[in-house]
Design a protein around this motif. Sequence first.
Motif, mmCIF file in Angstrom:
data_model
loop_
_atom_site.group_PDB
_atom_site.id
_atom_site.type_symbol
_atom_site.label_atom_id
_atom_site.label_comp_id
_atom_site.label_asym_id
_atom_site.label_seq_id
_atom_site.Cartn_x
_atom_site.Cartn_y
_atom_site.Cartn_z
ATOM 1 N N ILE A 218 -3.151 1.029 -0.456
ATOM 2 C CA ILE A 218 -2.308 0.942 -1.642
ATOM 3 C C ILE A 218 -1.883 -0.506 -1.818
ATOM 4 N N PRO A 219 -2.307 -1.158 -2.888
ATOM 5 C CA PRO A 219 -1.996 -2.584 -3.066
ATOM 6 C C PRO A 219 -0.493 -2.842 -3.188
ATOM 7 N N GLN A 220 -0.091 -4.042 -2.787
ATOM 8 C CA GLN A 220 1.280 -4.479 -2.967
ATOM 9 C C GLN A 220 1.400 -5.222 -4.308
ATOM 10 N N SER A 221 2.603 -5.591 -4.649
ATOM 11 C CA SER A 221 2.841 -6.270 -5.930
ATOM 12 C C SER A 221 2.181 -7.646 -5.937
ATOM 13 N N ALA A 241 4.782 -5.509 7.403
ATOM 14 C CA ALA A 241 4.738 -5.977 6.019
ATOM 15 C C ALA A 241 3.358 -5.797 5.393
ATOM 16 N N GLY A 242 2.344 -5.447 6.199
ATOM 17 C CA GLY A 242 1.018 -5.172 5.661
ATOM 18 C C GLY A 242 0.111 -6.381 5.551
ATOM 19 N N LYS A 243 0.390 -7.436 6.326
ATOM 20 C CA LYS A 243 -0.403 -8.660 6.234
ATOM 21 C C LYS A 243 -1.852 -8.426 6.662
ATOM 22 N N THR A 244 -2.031 -7.805 7.836
ATOM 23 C CA THR A 244 -3.386 -7.584 8.354
ATOM 24 C C THR A 244 -4.149 -6.592 7.491
ATOM 25 N N SER A 245 -3.472 -5.554 7.026
ATOM 26 C CA SER A 245 -4.131 -4.578 6.141
ATOM 27 C C SER A 245 -4.584 -5.240 4.854
ATOM 28 N N TRP A 246 -3.726 -6.129 4.325
ATOM 29 C CA TRP A 246 -4.118 -6.857 3.109
ATOM 30 C C TRP A 246 -5.366 -7.693 3.369
ATOM 31 N N ALA A 247 -5.373 -8.437 4.483
ATOM 32 C CA ALA A 247 -6.522 -9.294 4.800
ATOM 33 C C ALA A 247 -7.781 -8.459 4.987
ATOM 34 N N GLY A 372 5.350 -6.615 -1.092
ATOM 35 C CA GLY A 372 5.651 -5.220 -0.809
ATOM 36 C C GLY A 372 5.256 -4.308 -1.949
ATOM 37 N N TRP A 373 5.416 -3.032 -1.704
ATOM 38 C CA TRP A 373 5.124 -2.056 -2.751
ATOM 39 C C TRP A 373 6.189 -2.118 -3.833
ATOM 40 N N PRO A 374 5.806 -2.066 -5.091
ATOM 41 C CA PRO A 374 6.811 -1.984 -6.152
ATOM 42 C C PRO A 374 7.465 -0.608 -6.150
ATOM 43 N N GLU A 375 8.533 -0.477 -6.904
ATOM 44 C CA GLU A 375 9.304 0.770 -6.880
ATOM 45 C C GLU A 375 8.457 1.975 -7.271
ATOM 46 N N ASP A 376 7.605 1.817 -8.294
ATOM 47 C CA ASP A 376 6.783 2.960 -8.712
ATOM 48 C C ASP A 376 5.848 3.423 -7.607
ATOM 49 N N THR A 377 5.293 2.475 -6.867
ATOM 50 C CA THR A 377 4.411 2.836 -5.756
ATOM 51 C C THR A 377 5.198 3.548 -4.663
ATOM 52 N N SER A 402 12.183 -4.325 1.513
ATOM 53 C CA SER A 402 11.292 -5.267 0.814
ATOM 54 C C SER A 402 9.980 -4.610 0.404
ATOM 55 N N GLY A 403 9.952 -3.283 0.435
ATOM 56 C CA GLY A 403 8.730 -2.577 0.052
ATOM 57 C C GLY A 403 7.636 -2.657 1.092
#
Length: 910
Positions: A218-221, A241-247, A372-377, A402-403
């Motif tokens: 699930i992408p972050q903002s 915070a999802g750094k490695t998953s993003w990479a 981070g994830w936005p509120e809708d996510t 911080s989502g």
Amino acid sequence: MQPIDAEQLKRIESTHRGFLYQHLVCVGCMIRMIGFADRSIFVERDEDVEFRTPSEWQYIQVKDLAGSLVPSDIDTNLDQFDKIRKEHAAGKRPGTPLMIIVSSSDLGPKLEKSIKDPSWPKDVQFATPSHRCVKLGFDIFPSWDKAFADCSSKLKSVPLSKVDSDTLTWKLAAYAQAIATGSGSKTSHEITNAELLELLDLLEELADLLPDPPDKYIPQSDEPTLVCPEGVRVIEGLSGAGKTSWASEASKHTDATVVYMRARELGRRDFSSWVATHIANNVFKGTPEKLGAAFRPDATGPESLRLVAKSLYKESPGAVVIVDDAQFIEAAQIHTAVKATPSLNWVFLGQPSESLQQAGASIGVEVLELKGWPEDTIARVLHERGVVASAESVSELRHMTSGAPMWVDNVAVLVSQHYGDSLDAYVKEYQKLEHAQSASFEHIVKESVVKTLSPEARRLLGAVAFFKAPVGHETLIKLGTAGLSQSTGQAGRAVRELTGWRVLRSVGGLKVMLHDAYRSVAAELGDELGDDERKAVMACIKSRAEHELRTEGASYDTMLDYLRILAEVGDNETLVNIASSLGESWREHGILQDVQTLLTDVYEEDGLTELERFDVADSLAYFAAELGDKGGVTKWQHRMHTHAEKSGVRSPDMERRFVIRQIQLAQLEEDFDAAIAAFENAGRWLEKDTEAWRVLYYSVALVAFELNQHEKVLEITEAVTNSYMKFFFKFNYDDIVDATAKEIRDKVPVEDPTVEFRHYADCCYLRARSLEVLNQAVELEYFHAHKFYELSDSPISVLKVAKDVIDQLNWEQRDPARSVELIEKSLFPLLEDRRMAGSKMDLRSMYAVSLALNGNHQRALDELKALEPYVGGLNEHNAQIHERRVAIVHNAIDGAFVASHRLGICTDDQ
């Protein structure tokens, strides 16, 4: 055991010592050869060495003698070399010949004199402990053990070897001896570069695997791209915070080679050499010649990295090197590695740290945080996990975490296990900073950040917990020096630590505020401060708020901080004066209940005068009326009378406030006659067309509205608005029809007309609502109310009247494009700026209606889909409103509705 012949033993030892010395000289030549595929070594049967390059053939004669080197020791060698010269000259041997005589002992006087003679041949050179031969390329030592130590030291810089350097030295020396025999599996006396690389055990596995992203990523903002024009990304964030998953996810979308490594294992090694090793093993494993080309003992770490990057670029232009846990790398080493490799794309991932901030600054790139994830996510993720959440609680969770994906997931589990699937229940308990179940992000904050902070930074963090409003850096320094007895340097370093770790986040560029994720931990640290420190911290906060009040106009968050401190230090007189004079402002900024709690506590304090208690009771009566608490109004109104009688004072202002509370009580009791009677009774002392008269008369109109006496509402509000025009604004109604809010403000000659603007807006809004109920033309009343609420800094009322303005634009003026523009450019930013999440769901559903009416059908449907996870958190009334708006959107798209809000299909009231 004694030897039979001691002299014979010495001769044997000397012979073997001489051969070992020759073997170690050969090892020195091997070290010279590492990384050069066009070089080779030839070991003679007598174990002397030939070193061959494309342009030169070096004949190395090794002498390990007991005494100095004399001419007779080399006569035979010189005669042999003369024959070799002739073969080179005849073309039988390639390259230029050079003899190098290596001796463990220095030259004797006669030989020393000979080589200084101009007639001595230039192609015969010497290498001794005191005479370095540049062509040989390494130093000579007087004994084999020192030669061994030198070889071992050099072999330590071979970055890919599995074995320690002493073992490797023995291994290469033994190989030189074996090659000299010309027997075994290899009958040639030659050592090639490829064979040498195998001997060095260069194929050690150093390949970290980039973890796979989640199955459903699930992408972050506003996620950044993996590669940027600068060629370097530096991304900070706490664990989770999802750094490695993003990479990992971003790597799936590039054709370039991606090399991943974790710097946690770096230790004290040179970063450039370490990362070059990883790249080589990931990309060039199985091709020793490419490995060797990059790793030469005489090459520095940056040079090896540059050579590896150059080879990599030939095979995969645009290759990406991802370094995780980059907070363990010194900033200077990152800078050196990046500057040495302009052909590489770098991505550094790490926890917030001073070293990454310094690295970003030195390289000239911005250090980013994933948003981070936005509120809708977040709402959608919670919904899929069965968690029921309102828009307010989702917004609060977004600020708390911080989502960060892992943190949100962790809260979802806690809510499911301990809070009956209600996020609202969890958030409500968490905000009290007590009893709430611990979430993983709190553990991470404590273990990864707070434990890392210096004692000075921890104490400053505890002091910052007393602030809710943003503060400037100078305030933090003062808090450290005056409040915590730190030196200026200590306070400055503490501030840098807290900002480096993103504990303090930037607000507007000039100020910082405590990150919500750290608030509970900061409160615990604040409790650890001593009594004297707490008092000093309170004094600093009080002084800072008073300065802002005097100079720049404090925000309401700052004033609330100020009130809390006043309560802590016992300055109840000032607290009562400020809190009592800003009742409507507290309401407009959504902090009325916070102030109500403070004043309720203050009322019980000893030391207040009767007049101060009167002011507190009056404010609490107003707050009770705003909250619809009829019993509270009665209670506090009675106490107002008690304190007035005890004080012996009965001023006109006190009389006005008595009447207002009477009218508010009449409104709650739906007793219009009582309201009129109270107003008419005030006529004995109330001068017509004053502000007090307008406020009281408007209060009567409110009662009439609640009792559906709308004709009476119009009569009263017309009188009040005309009074404002004639006696306060002193301009005509037509002057404000087309004027902007700023133009209206410029027309009013009063220094601070904020209160009057708000009251005039209240009157316009009430008048518009009655006109609408009576099906009379509303004209521009809603628009005027909106303007004057903006002028009076009344965000809650701005949103309240904006809904009616939107209805007017959509249905009366048939101009949905303007309503879309109003929502996007004014109202959404207002919601974000004031964190008014409670109004977001309502406004967004109206936004979907406006989009549909404006022909933006897909956007309207997308908006409704995004709102679906929030529906479960609505009360019955608001759920019905939302359902009605969903029907409007679909009807607008289908063209099957009657375009009139009077049919009960759009406005909330209907």
